[in-house]
Design a protein around this motif. Sequence first.
Motif, PDB file in Angstrom:
ATOM      1  N   GLY A 134      44.151  42.772  42.416  1.00  0.00           N
ATOM      2  CA  GLY A 134      43.850  43.244  43.767  1.00  0.00           C
ATOM      3  C   GLY A 134      43.825  42.108  44.769  1.00  0.00           C
ATOM      4  N   ALA A 135      43.276  40.978  44.347  1.00  0.00           N
ATOM      5  CA  ALA A 135      43.192  39.807  45.230  1.00  0.00           C
ATOM      6  C   ALA A 135      44.579  39.296  45.594  1.00  0.00           C
ATOM      7  CB  ALA A 135      42.375  38.704  44.562  1.00  0.00           C
ATOM      8  N   GLU A 136      45.475  39.268  44.620  1.00  0.00           N
ATOM      9  CA  GLU A 136      46.856  38.831  44.881  1.00  0.00           C
ATOM     10  C   GLU A 136      47.535  39.768  45.878  1.00  0.00           C
ATOM     11  OE1 GLU A 136      48.530  36.081  43.903  1.00  0.00           O
ATOM     12  OE2 GLU A 136      46.740  35.370  42.870  1.00  0.00           O
ATOM     13  N   LEU A 137      47.275  41.048  45.745  1.00  0.00           N
ATOM     14  CA  LEU A 137      47.903  42.024  46.646  1.00  0.00           C
ATOM     15  C   LEU A 137      47.408  41.874  48.075  1.00  0.00           C
ATOM     16  CD1 LEU A 137      47.873  45.281  44.501  1.00  0.00           C
ATOM     17  CD2 LEU A 137      49.852  43.882  45.109  1.00  0.00           C
ATOM     18  N   GLN A 140      47.795  38.715  50.497  1.00  0.00           N
ATOM     19  CA  GLN A 140      49.017  38.506  51.276  1.00  0.00           C
ATOM     20  C   GLN A 140      48.835  38.892  52.741  1.00  0.00           C
ATOM     21  OE1 GLN A 140      52.672  40.017  49.142  1.00  0.00           O
ATOM     22  NE2 GLN A 140      51.094  40.838  47.782  1.00  0.00           N
ATOM     23  N   LEU A 141      47.827  39.696  53.006  1.00  0.00           N
ATOM     24  CA  LEU A 141      47.651  40.235  54.355  1.00  0.00           C
ATOM     25  C   LEU A 141      46.360  39.801  55.041  1.00  0.00           C
ATOM     26  CD1 LEU A 141      48.822  43.875  53.604  1.00  0.00           C
ATOM     27  CD2 LEU A 141      50.127  42.085  54.749  1.00  0.00           C
ATOM     28  N   THR A 142      45.562  38.982  54.364  1.00  0.00           N
ATOM     29  CA  THR A 142      44.288  38.579  54.946  1.00  0.00           C
ATOM     30  C   THR A 142      44.147  37.058  54.898  1.00  0.00           C
ATOM     31  OG1 THR A 142      43.058  38.658  52.854  1.00  0.00           O
ATOM     32  CG2 THR A 142      43.203  40.713  54.111  1.00  0.00           C
ATOM     33  N   THR A 143      43.160  36.567  55.600  1.00  0.00           N
ATOM     34  CA  THR A 143      42.897  35.129  55.592  1.00  0.00           C
ATOM     35  C   THR A 143      41.933  34.737  54.480  1.00  0.00           C
ATOM     36  OG1 THR A 143      41.116  35.435  57.199  1.00  0.00           O
ATOM     37  CG2 THR A 143      43.312  34.899  58.070  1.00  0.00           C
ATOM     38  N   THR A 144      41.335  35.715  53.825  1.00  0.00           N
ATOM     39  CA  THR A 144      40.428  35.446  52.705  1.00  0.00           C
ATOM     40  C   THR A 144      41.260  35.034  51.494  1.00  0.00           C
ATOM     41  OG1 THR A 144      38.892  37.105  53.553  1.00  0.00           O
ATOM     42  CG2 THR A 144      38.606  36.441  51.262  1.00  0.00           C
ATOM     43  N   THR A 145      40.797  34.020  50.768  1.00  0.00           N
ATOM     44  CA  THR A 145      41.560  33.538  49.610  1.00  0.00           C
ATOM     45  C   THR A 145      41.464  34.530  48.450  1.00  0.00           C
ATOM     46  OG1 THR A 145      39.744  32.334  48.562  1.00  0.00           O
ATOM     47  CG2 THR A 145      41.050  31.148  50.245  1.00  0.00           C
ATOM     48  N   THR A 146      42.417  34.447  47.553  1.00  0.00           N
ATOM     49  CA  THR A 146      42.415  35.333  46.386  1.00  0.00           C
ATOM     50  C   THR A 146      41.169  35.092  45.529  1.00  0.00           C
ATOM     51  OG1 THR A 146      43.843  33.803  45.181  1.00  0.00           O
ATOM     52  CG2 THR A 146      44.919  35.623  46.310  1.00  0.00           C
ATOM     53  N   ASN A 147      40.724  33.856  45.422  1.00  0.00           N
ATOM     54  CA  ASN A 147      39.516  33.583  44.638  1.00  0.00           C
ATOM     55  C   ASN A 147      38.276  34.198  45.276  1.00  0.00           C
ATOM     56  OD1 ASN A 147      40.571  32.259  42.419  1.00  0.00           O
ATOM     57  ND2 ASN A 147      40.475  30.250  43.400  1.00  0.00           N
ATOM     58  N   GLU A 148      38.220  34.210  46.610  1.00  0.00           N
ATOM     59  CA  GLU A 148      37.084  34.835  47.285  1.00  0.00           C
ATOM     60  C   GLU A 148      37.068  36.349  47.039  1.00  0.00           C
ATOM     61  OE1 GLU A 148      36.079  32.265  51.241  1.00  0.00           O
ATOM     62  OE2 GLU A 148      38.111  33.100  51.147  1.00  0.00           O
ATOM     63  N   TRP A 149      38.243  36.983  47.143  1.00  0.00           N
ATOM     64  CA  TRP A 149      38.327  38.421  46.875  1.00  0.00           C
ATOM     65  C   TRP A 149      37.922  38.715  45.431  1.00  0.00           C
ATOM     66  CZ3 TRP A 149      38.019  41.330  50.763  1.00  0.00           C
ATOM     67  CH2 TRP A 149      38.792  41.188  51.909  1.00  0.00           C
ATOM     68  N   ARG A 150      38.500  37.982  44.496  1.00  0.00           N
ATOM     69  CA  ARG A 150      38.224  38.205  43.071  1.00  0.00           C
ATOM     70  C   ARG A 150      36.732  38.027  42.797  1.00  0.00           C
ATOM     71  NH1 ARG A 150      37.494  35.080  39.140  1.00  0.00           N
ATOM     72  NH2 ARG A 150      38.213  33.221  40.208  1.00  0.00           N
ATOM     73  N   SER A 151      36.155  37.005  43.375  1.00  0.00           N
ATOM     74  CA  SER A 151      34.725  36.743  43.183  1.00  0.00           C
ATOM     75  C   SER A 151      33.874  37.893  43.726  1.00  0.00           C
ATOM     76  CB  SER A 151      34.360  35.430  43.879  1.00  0.00           C
ATOM     77  OG  SER A 151      32.990  35.185  43.779  1.00  0.00           O
ATOM     78  N   GLN A 152      34.219  38.420  44.893  1.00  0.00           N
ATOM     79  CA  GLN A 152      33.478  39.551  45.474  1.00  0.00           C
ATOM     80  C   GLN A 152      33.524  40.766  44.544  1.00  0.00           C
ATOM     81  OE1 GLN A 152      34.537  40.794  49.440  1.00  0.00           O
ATOM     82  NE2 GLN A 152      34.607  38.701  50.188  1.00  0.00           N
ATOM     83  N   TRP A 153      34.720  41.064  44.039  1.00  0.00           N
ATOM     84  CA  TRP A 153      34.855  42.237  43.165  1.00  0.00           C
ATOM     85  C   TRP A 153      34.132  42.030  41.841  1.00  0.00           C
ATOM     86  CZ3 TRP A 153      40.359  42.038  45.222  1.00  0.00           C
ATOM     87  CH2 TRP A 153      40.476  42.873  46.337  1.00  0.00           C
ATOM     88  N   ASN A 154      34.179  40.816  41.307  1.00  0.00           N
ATOM     89  CA  ASN A 154      33.464  40.546  40.063  1.00  0.00           C
ATOM     90  C   ASN A 154      31.959  40.696  40.252  1.00  0.00           C
ATOM     91  OD1 ASN A 154      35.694  40.152  38.425  1.00  0.00           O
ATOM     92  ND2 ASN A 154      35.807  37.972  38.867  1.00  0.00           N
ATOM     93  N   GLN A 155      31.460  40.397  41.440  1.00  0.00           N
ATOM     94  CA  GLN A 155      30.037  40.598  41.708  1.00  0.00           C
ATOM     95  C   GLN A 155      29.665  42.075  41.566  1.00  0.00           C
ATOM     96  OE1 GLN A 155      29.155  38.833  45.520  1.00  0.00           O
ATOM     97  NE2 GLN A 155      29.572  36.768  44.790  1.00  0.00           N
TER      98      GLN A 155
END
Length: 183
Positions: A134-137, A140-155
């Motif tokens: 999901g983070a990779e997808l 591509q369209l946001t300024t948030t890094t893939t690691n930040e997205w992945r970390s949020q979802w893992n929380q």
Amino acid sequence: MNQPSISSLLTLWGFQLPTSTQIKSADRLFVSECQALESLFFKAKATHSQYSDEQLLLGVLAHKYQGLLGAFQQQLPSLLAMRGAIDDNISAEFQGAFQAHIVQQIWLTLHLWLFVQGRLQMDYSLANDYAGQGAELIGQLTTTTTNEWRSQWNQSFYLGRDSKQTKNSCLKQLLIRLRKLLS
């Protein structure tokens, strides 16, 4: 008999809507997306009563996520073109005001889906893979890094896992106290 809504179940289970500077109106999104899923959820509940609400919601959210992935892949070229046009023509301070609804839906659906996976004590590595995908997808369209997205979802996964363990722990303590009273 009046059955609890999906948003009520999630709240009862301990789901907390994460705060995100990237996602606007997250509370409204939560309510509208939960309402949109209720028809399928209650239909599944009526047809497959042998499964728990958590298991059924897991299936409904998996179905929703797969549909979003397909739609996202189909829309990606136009979303990237729109992102480029926004970046080229709008000052940086206002660029964040433009969001693709599908990005918001993926953000929320992954939070919900991974929360339920955690409640069901599912494998973390699988949840982490979905979070990374999901983070990779949407990265591509946001300024948030893939690691930040992945970390949020893992929380959200861990929140679900911890909420289930807390519930089980409280039940065990209650049973121990009840046994002591009865003995």
